[in-house]
Design an enzyme around this catalytic site. Structure first.
Site, PDB file in Angstrom:
ATOM      1  N   ARG A  68       0.779  -1.328  -0.065  1.00 24.23           N
ATOM      2  CA  ARG A  68       0.067   0.062   0.162  1.00 24.23           C
ATOM      3  C   ARG A  68       0.602   0.989  -0.420  1.00 24.23           C
ATOM      4  NH1 ARG A  68      -3.797   3.069   4.861  1.00 24.23           N
ATOM      5  NH2 ARG A  68      -5.397   3.707   3.295  1.00 24.23           N
ATOM      6  N   HIS A  72       0.208   4.280  -2.587  1.00 26.67           N
ATOM      7  CA  HIS A  72       0.026   5.579  -2.076  1.00 26.67           C
ATOM      8  C   HIS A  72       0.597   6.981  -1.987  1.00 26.67           C
ATOM      9  CE1 HIS A  72      -3.484   4.967   1.265  1.00 26.67           C
ATOM     10  NE2 HIS A  72      -3.168   4.710   0.167  1.00 26.67           N
ATOM     11  N   GLY A  78       3.447  10.679  -8.156  1.00 25.97           N
ATOM     12  CA  GLY A  78       4.033   9.344  -8.505  1.00 25.97           C
ATOM     13  C   GLY A  78       4.768   8.630  -7.695  1.00 25.97           C
ATOM     14  N   ASP A  80       8.079   8.597  -6.247  1.00 27.20           N
ATOM     15  CA  ASP A  80       9.388   9.586  -5.947  1.00 27.20           C
ATOM     16  C   ASP A  80       9.319   9.435  -4.521  1.00 27.20           C
ATOM     17  OD1 ASP A  80       7.188  10.738  -4.772  1.00 27.20           O
ATOM     18  OD2 ASP A  80       7.355  12.699  -6.120  1.00 27.20           O
ATOM     19  N   ASN A 100      -3.306   9.331   4.493  1.00 23.44           N
ATOM     20  CA  ASN A 100      -2.499   8.172   4.996  1.00 23.44           C
ATOM     21  C   ASN A 100      -2.077   8.153   6.475  1.00 23.44           C
ATOM     22  OD1 ASN A 100      -1.275   7.680   2.597  1.00 23.44           O
ATOM     23  ND2 ASN A 100      -0.373   9.858   2.682  1.00 23.44           N
ATOM     24  N   HIS A 199      -6.287  -6.398  -1.979  1.00 21.28           N
ATOM     25  CA  HIS A 199      -7.622  -5.666  -0.818  1.00 21.28           C
ATOM     26  C   HIS A 199      -7.251  -7.362  -0.722  1.00 21.28           C
ATOM     27  CE1 HIS A 199      -8.700  -1.926  -1.501  1.00 21.28           C
ATOM     28  NE2 HIS A 199      -7.317  -1.584  -0.238  1.00 21.28           N
ATOM     29  N   THR A 200      -6.153  -8.340  -1.382  1.00 16.01           N
ATOM     30  CA  THR A 200      -6.549  -9.660  -0.996  1.00 16.01           C
ATOM     31  C   THR A 200      -5.697  -9.800   0.387  1.00 16.01           C
ATOM     32  OG1 THR A 200      -6.282 -12.064  -1.901  1.00 16.01           O
ATOM     33  CG2 THR A 200      -5.119 -10.535  -2.687  1.00 16.01           C
ATOM     34  N   ASP A 244      -9.752  -9.232   2.998  1.00 14.22           N
ATOM     35  CA  ASP A 244     -10.245 -10.135   2.477  1.00 14.22           C
ATOM     36  C   ASP A 244     -10.320 -11.705   3.932  1.00 14.22           C
ATOM     37  OD1 ASP A 244     -10.438 -13.353   1.848  1.00 14.22           O
ATOM     38  OD2 ASP A 244      -8.105 -13.199   0.752  1.00 14.22           O
ATOM     39  N   ASP A 252      -4.063 -14.656  -2.475  1.00 10.25           N
ATOM     40  CA  ASP A 252      -4.728 -14.602  -3.814  1.00 10.25           C
ATOM     41  C   ASP A 252      -5.635 -14.954  -4.732  1.00 10.25           C
ATOM     42  OD1 ASP A 252      -6.350 -14.483  -1.783  1.00 10.25           O
ATOM     43  OD2 ASP A 252      -6.028 -16.755  -0.963  1.00 10.25           O
TER      44      ASP A 252
HETATM   45  C1  HEM Z   1      -9.200   1.058  -5.792  1.00  2.15           C
HETATM   46  C2  HEM Z   1      -9.341   2.115  -4.555  1.00  2.15           C
HETATM   47  C3  HEM Z   1      -8.568   1.810  -2.993  1.00  2.15           C
HETATM   48  C4  HEM Z   1      -9.736   2.436  -2.331  1.00  2.15           C
HETATM   49  C5  HEM Z   1     -10.591   3.387  -1.543  1.00  2.15           C
HETATM   50  C6  HEM Z   1      -8.252   1.566  -1.199  1.00  2.15           C
HETATM   51  C7  HEM Z   1      -8.751   2.076   0.540  1.00  2.15           C
HETATM   52  C8  HEM Z   1      -8.052   1.684   1.756  1.00  2.15           C
HETATM   53  C9  HEM Z   1      -8.454   1.456   2.150  1.00  2.15           C
HETATM   54  C10 HEM Z   1      -9.833   2.395   2.964  1.00  2.15           C
HETATM   55  C11 HEM Z   1      -8.150   0.541   3.882  1.00  2.15           C
HETATM   56  C12 HEM Z   1      -7.882   0.609   4.927  1.00  2.15           C
HETATM   57  C13 HEM Z   1      -7.242   1.586   5.571  1.00  2.15           C
HETATM   58  C14 HEM Z   1      -6.799   1.873   7.028  1.00  2.15           C
HETATM   59  O1  HEM Z   1      -7.941   0.750   8.049  1.00  2.15           O
HETATM   60  O2  HEM Z   1      -6.642   3.038   7.884  1.00  2.15           O
HETATM   61  C15 HEM Z   1      -6.878   0.131   2.928  1.00  2.15           C
HETATM   62  C16 HEM Z   1      -6.222  -0.868   2.582  1.00  2.15           C
HETATM   63  C17 HEM Z   1      -5.430  -1.286   2.041  1.00  2.15           C
HETATM   64  N1  HEM Z   1      -5.455  -0.789   0.710  1.00  2.15           N
HETATM   65 FE1  HEM Z   1      -5.950  -0.278  -0.889  1.00  2.15          FE
HETATM   66  N2  HEM Z   1      -7.215   1.638  -1.467  1.00  2.15           N
HETATM   67  C18 HEM Z   1      -7.899   0.833  -2.930  1.00  2.15           C
HETATM   68  C19 HEM Z   1      -6.937   0.101  -4.113  1.00  2.15           C
HETATM   69  C20 HEM Z   1      -5.768  -0.214  -3.577  1.00  2.15           C
HETATM   70  C21 HEM Z   1      -4.782  -0.775  -4.555  1.00  2.15           C
HETATM   71  C22 HEM Z   1      -4.138   0.156  -5.874  1.00  2.15           C
HETATM   72  C23 HEM Z   1      -3.350  -1.491  -3.736  1.00  2.15           C
HETATM   73  C24 HEM Z   1      -2.436  -1.724  -4.521  1.00  2.15           C
HETATM   74  C25 HEM Z   1      -2.190  -2.030  -5.180  1.00  2.15           C
HETATM   75  C26 HEM Z   1      -4.205  -1.105  -2.422  1.00  2.15           C
HETATM   76  C27 HEM Z   1      -3.238  -2.068  -1.181  1.00  2.15           C
HETATM   77  C28 HEM Z   1      -4.316  -2.506   0.275  1.00  2.15           C
HETATM   78  C29 HEM Z   1      -3.488  -2.216   0.658  1.00  2.15           C
HETATM   79  C30 HEM Z   1      -2.381  -4.220   1.343  1.00  2.15           C
HETATM   80  C31 HEM Z   1      -4.136  -2.016   2.030  1.00  2.15           C
HETATM   81  C32 HEM Z   1      -4.458  -4.141   3.895  1.00  2.15           C
HETATM   82  C33 HEM Z   1      -2.974  -2.548   4.304  1.00  2.15           C
HETATM   83  C34 HEM Z   1      -2.624  -2.650   5.995  1.00  2.15           C
HETATM   84  O3  HEM Z   1      -2.623  -4.019   5.485  1.00  2.15           O
HETATM   85  O4  HEM Z   1      -1.494  -2.170   6.318  1.00  2.15           O
HETATM   86  N3  HEM Z   1      -5.705  -0.211  -2.081  1.00  2.15           N
HETATM   87  N4  HEM Z   1      -7.175   0.804   1.233  1.00  2.15           N
END
Ligand code: HEM
Ligand code: NAG
Ligand code: NAG
Ligand code: NAG
Ligand code: NAG
Ligand code: NAG
Ligand code: NAG
Length: 329
Positions: A68, A72, A78, A80, A100, A199-200, A244, A252
């Site tokens: 993540r 971000h 970009g 960077d 963040n 998000h898997t 997940d 997965d």
């Molecule tokens: C489609 C739009 C997306 C939205 C709205 C979104 C939003 C979020 C939110 C709200 C969380 C939880 C944050 C928290 O609890 O503080 C999260 C977690 C996460 N996001 Fe996304 N996300 C998106 C796309 C992505 C993408 C493109 C990636 C990576 C390629 C990603 C990777 C992750 C990962 C791995 C977590 C878990 C992080 C952890 O456990 O520390 N997300 N996301």
């Protein structure tokens, strides 16, 4: 060439060093290459991989957090390294941006890797490249696909709180807004779905999905009840739920099968599949749910593309030799 080498032998400050570096690599800095460090730091990839394996070994969620972090970083200005910068008395970075703050993790892991890399080849490898490689190694460490990471990103000396707030998608967006957010960064609807498959793995705080579990109807009611037990209407904002339900420490394709049974955790997750055949992205979700190899291939390709998201040139980028979180001059 003789004037250049005599100049280079004199002591000079980091700004001049940065400018000289830009002159020397200016021609290649715009074009990333997987062999960028093969002459200057041949062991960089194995060093990063060992450090990521160790960090993920001490807590598998760190793999999700590092993935993540790269997302971000890339979506605001970009890829960077701008997200890494600590605020100072005179500088406000991206760490306090809404997506963040109290949310992004892994900064110290990146600094630990940076110091290991500085030990083997000082002043060569950018923080932004370390983040990109660590994201890949994290996915691999959790059982996901591997891909070749193009390298040669430069670290920004600046950051943008405003762009971090506007360009990183929020979890309450609808499908139209999500598509626009990703299209603004050059991604197709299918690439957006593939990337969302991240998000898997990992966890989300209760505060990111209250409406989803209390007010939405396109959610499995058993699933909603179980999330409500961990996320009361009042309080517990920072309690964590796996993104997940079935396998949040394994990379997965279960994220997509969850969406088919209306078990997406975030509103934005379920927006990708509405289950009545009217959604523009439903077919991609179905396809990835039935083929993890298709998902892995498309995710890998989209990650390479994400690592190339163009930056806004706020200032001449620099090569950082300090800890990645230190103000860059
Ligand atoms: C489609 C739009 C997306 C939205 C709205 C979104 C939003 C979020 C939110 C709200 C969380 C939880 C944050 C928290 O609890 O503080 C999260 C977690 C996460 N996001 Fe996304 N996300 C998106 C796309 C992505 C993408 C493109 C990636 C990576 C390629 C990603 C990777 C992750 C990962 C791995 C977590 C878990 C992080 C952890 O456990 O520390 N997300 N996301
Ligand atoms: C902040 O800026 C002021 C004035 O420009 C300068 O004196 C001070 O050293 C700076 N502080 C930091 C922490 O950079
Ligand atoms: C998505 O949200 C926008 C407002 O931001 C709204 O105009 C639009 O109607 C919404 N689209 C859908 C499909 O709900
Ligand atoms: C659910 O909807 C009700 C009625 O519109 C509203 O008062 C409440 O704040 C909503 N709750 C959540 C968690 O979104
Ligand atoms: C909701 O999930 C439960 C438990 O996984 C399952 O038994 C049930 O059939 C699901 N309900 C619907 C409507 O999909
Ligand atoms: C399909 O599902 C979406 C979201 O669940 C809903 O907004 C829409 O009204 C539904 N359309 C039909 C035709 O049922
Ligand atoms: C950056 O800030 C974090 C959290 O406040 C702190 O732990 C870390 O030591 C700082 N790093 C640097 C290099 O200033």
């Amino acid at each position: 060439m003789s004037s250049l080498s005599s100049f280079a032998s004199k002591p000079f400050n980091s700004i001049l060093q940065c400018c000289l570096f830009l002159v020397l690599i200016g021609a290649v800095s715009a074009q990333l290459s997987s062999t960028f460090y093969s002459g200057t730091c041949p062991n960089v990839l194995s060093t990063i991989q060992s450090a990521v394996q160790s960090a993920v070994g001490s807590g598998s969620r760190m793999g999700a957090s590092l993935l993540r972090l790269h997302f971000h970083d890339c979506f605001a200005t970009g890829c960077d390294g701008s997200i890494l910068l600590n605020d100072t008395a005179n500088f406000t970075g991206e760490k306090t941006a809404i997506p963040n703050v109290n949310s992004v993790r892994g900064y110290d892991v990146i600094d630990t890797i940076k110091s290991q890399v500085e030990n083997i080849c000082p002043g060569i490898v950018s923080c932004a490249d370390i983040v990109a490689v660590a994201a890949r190694d994290s996915v691999v460490a959790l059982g996901g696909p591997s891909w070749t990471v193009p390298l040669g990103r430069r670290d920004s000396t600046t950051a943008s709180l405003t762009l971090a707030n506007s360009d990183i998608p929020a979890p309450f967006l609808n499908i139209t807004e999500l598509l626009r957010s990703f299209s603004n960064k050059g991604f197709s609807p299918q690439e957006m779905v593939a990337l969302s498959g991240a998000h898997t793995i990992g966890q989300a705080r209760c505060t990111t999905f209250p409406t989803r579990i209390y007010n939405e109807t396109n959610i499995n009611s058993t699933f909603a009840t179980s999330l409500q037990a961990n996320c009361p209407r009042n309080g517990g904002d920072d309690n964590l739920s796996p993104l997940d339900r079935t396998s949040s420490t394994t990379f997965d394709n279960a994220y997509f099968t969850n969406l088919l049974s209306l078990e997406g955790v975030l509103h934005t997750d379920q927006e990708l599949f509405n289950g009545n055949g009217t959604g523009t992205t439903d077919s991609f979700v179905s396809s990835y749910s039935s083929s993890s190899s298709t998902f892995f291939t498309d995710f890998s390709d989209a990650m390479v593309k994400m690592g190339n998201v163009p930056g806004v040139e706020l200032e001449e980028p620099c090569l950082v030799m300090l800890p990645c979180q230190t103000e860059r001059t």
